[in-house]
Design a protein around this motif. Structure first.
Motif: not given
Length: 431
Positions: A371-372, A366-368, A344-347, A376-382
């Motif tokens: 949220t962090a 994934a939720r953490a 998270i910190e690196f991204v 504008a767009v944050v994706m999970h497994n896509a």
């Protein structure tokens, strides 16, 4: 006026002449915006479907114009990604026309009652969606942006002044001509979509300072264009920044799934703003994941940190500059991190705020991450390449807004509206 018939001008146009041209475009756009705002939904939709048919019927004319644009830059040293963005094909023109039809088929974004308030004194207040007015769309080499922007503005009742990259001028003339055909067929003013038909760069500055006629400027291009807009604009802006996007592979990721998603996120089209530019992977699975993803990215140059090179010794060493670079080509950086918080910190430190993704089977992780990460767009497994207005069901987009005011993420017709208040009374007087 049909912009296809407008004579060519060059960078030698005098400053006074360009100022006159831009001022005239603004006056005509403002008049057209007033008419478009009161047009019926059927009229605006007819304009789009007729424009789509015009694009299809003029495919060869558009291909010929695009070839002139491509020939003009053949000795300019442009990279493959730039040429790809500029190039039109039969399939891409079909896609442009299909996007116009899709936008026409959407619900009308105007007149929506966004909220109602009943006051104790009997007043009934409605918040109603209305057009913004006149939009200046400033973009670089992709001629299809003009088609998408024109269509979305027509749908949302806005007039638009298009200032595309000088490299795509011939293509843009044909596209704007097709949109003009649609407007004319629907009984709407052709001035609702106009082209700044000059290569003179002074036109961009003048548009950005047209406070009496332009209500919103939207730049879509590289960091240089966005910096120019930030520096020169006196009108409100909706910024579309570059796409330094990340795909973070969490230790819980399904390796096979993650490899496929990352390969698509980078290689489907490397020259678009939704492409992944950096893959971040947890140390716990790096030794298993990296050789497999490197094989899948065999047409791509990898640049990694020291840990990544311990696993993939043949890859180049990444520099500090790599972590902040939008390559738009067959290059990707690789960073190994020590778990979720480090990822998270690196991204967060290096993302441009466009689109970032996590590959994880652990839903809590994934939720953490989602949220962090302040993108504008944050994706999970896509794949990050799904960051696109068409893929979001908008038919097309005018850009991916990376700011936080007014609109964020893909900007479609609905995002190109403002609102005003309708207040209904029955003779109330304020005490």
């Amino acid at each position: 006026m049909n912009e296809m018939s407008t004579p060519d001008t060059t960078s030698t146009t005098g400053e006074h002449d360009v100022a006159t041209v831009v001022a005239d475009l603004g006056r005509r756009a403002k008049a057209a915006a007033r008419m478009l705002a009161t047009a019926t939904s059927d009229q605006r939709n007819q304009a789009l479907t007729e424009a789509a048919e015009a694009l299809r019927s003029k495919t060869q004319e558009l291909l010929d114009a695009n070839r002139r644009d491509l020939d003009a830059i053949s000795d300019k040293g442009k990279d493959a990604a730039f040429i790809d963005r500029l190039t039109l094909t039969d399939d891409r023109i079909d896609g442009m026309a299909d996007a116009l039809d899709a936008i026409a088929g959407q619900e009308d974004p105007l007149g929506r009652v966004l909220a109602t308030f009943d006051r104790p004194n009997g007043l009934k207040i409605e918040r109603v969606a209305v057009p913004i007015g006149v939009i200046a769309m400033i973009y670089e080499s992709r001629p299809n942006v003009g088609s998408d922007a024109g269509a979305l503005c027509i749908k949302s009742g806005n007039a638009v002044i298009l200032r595309g990259g000088s490299e795509s001028l011939h293509s843009s003339r044909v596209i704007v001509g097709c949109l003009a055909e649609g407007l004319r067929a629907a009984g709407l003013p052709e001035d609702a979509v106009q082209l700044v038909d000059t290569r003179d760069r002074e036109a961009v500055k003048l548009l950005l300072q047209s406070t009496e006629t332009v209500d919103l400027a939207i730049p879509r291009g590289g960091r240089g264009l966005v910096s120019l807009v930030q520096r020169e604009a006196r009108v409100p802006t909706l910024l579309h920044l570059d796409g330094n996007n990340h795909s973070y592979v969490h230790e819980s990721a399904d390796i096979e799934k993650a490899v496929g998603v990352v390969q698509n996120a980078k290689m489907r089209r490397t020259g678009i703003c939704g492409a992944t530019e950096c893959v971040v992977v947890d140390r716990a699975i790096a030794a298993e994941f990296l050789p497999r993803v490197a094989k899948a990215l065999h047409d791509c140059t990898l640049r990694g940190d020291a840990e990544a090179r311990d696993i993939l010794p043949d890859i180049a060493l990444a520099t500090d500059e790599d972590w902040d670079t939008e390559y738009l080509s067959n290059v990707i950086s690789v960073k190994v991190v020590d778990g979720l918080q480090s990822g998270i910190e690196f991204v967060q430190a290096h993302s441009s705020g466009h689109t970032d993704a996590i590959l994880a089977e652990d839903m809590q992780a994934a939720r953490a991450f989602m949220t962090a990460i302040d993108s504008a767009v944050v994706m999970h497994n896509a794949s990050t390449q799904f960051s696109d207005g068409g893929e979001f069901g908008m038919g097309a987009e005018i850009g991916i807004a990376t700011g936080k005011m007014h609109a964020r993420g893909p900007v479609g017709a609905e995002q190109l509206t403002s609102f005003k208040y309708f207040v209904h009374g029955d003779g109330q007087k304020r005490p």
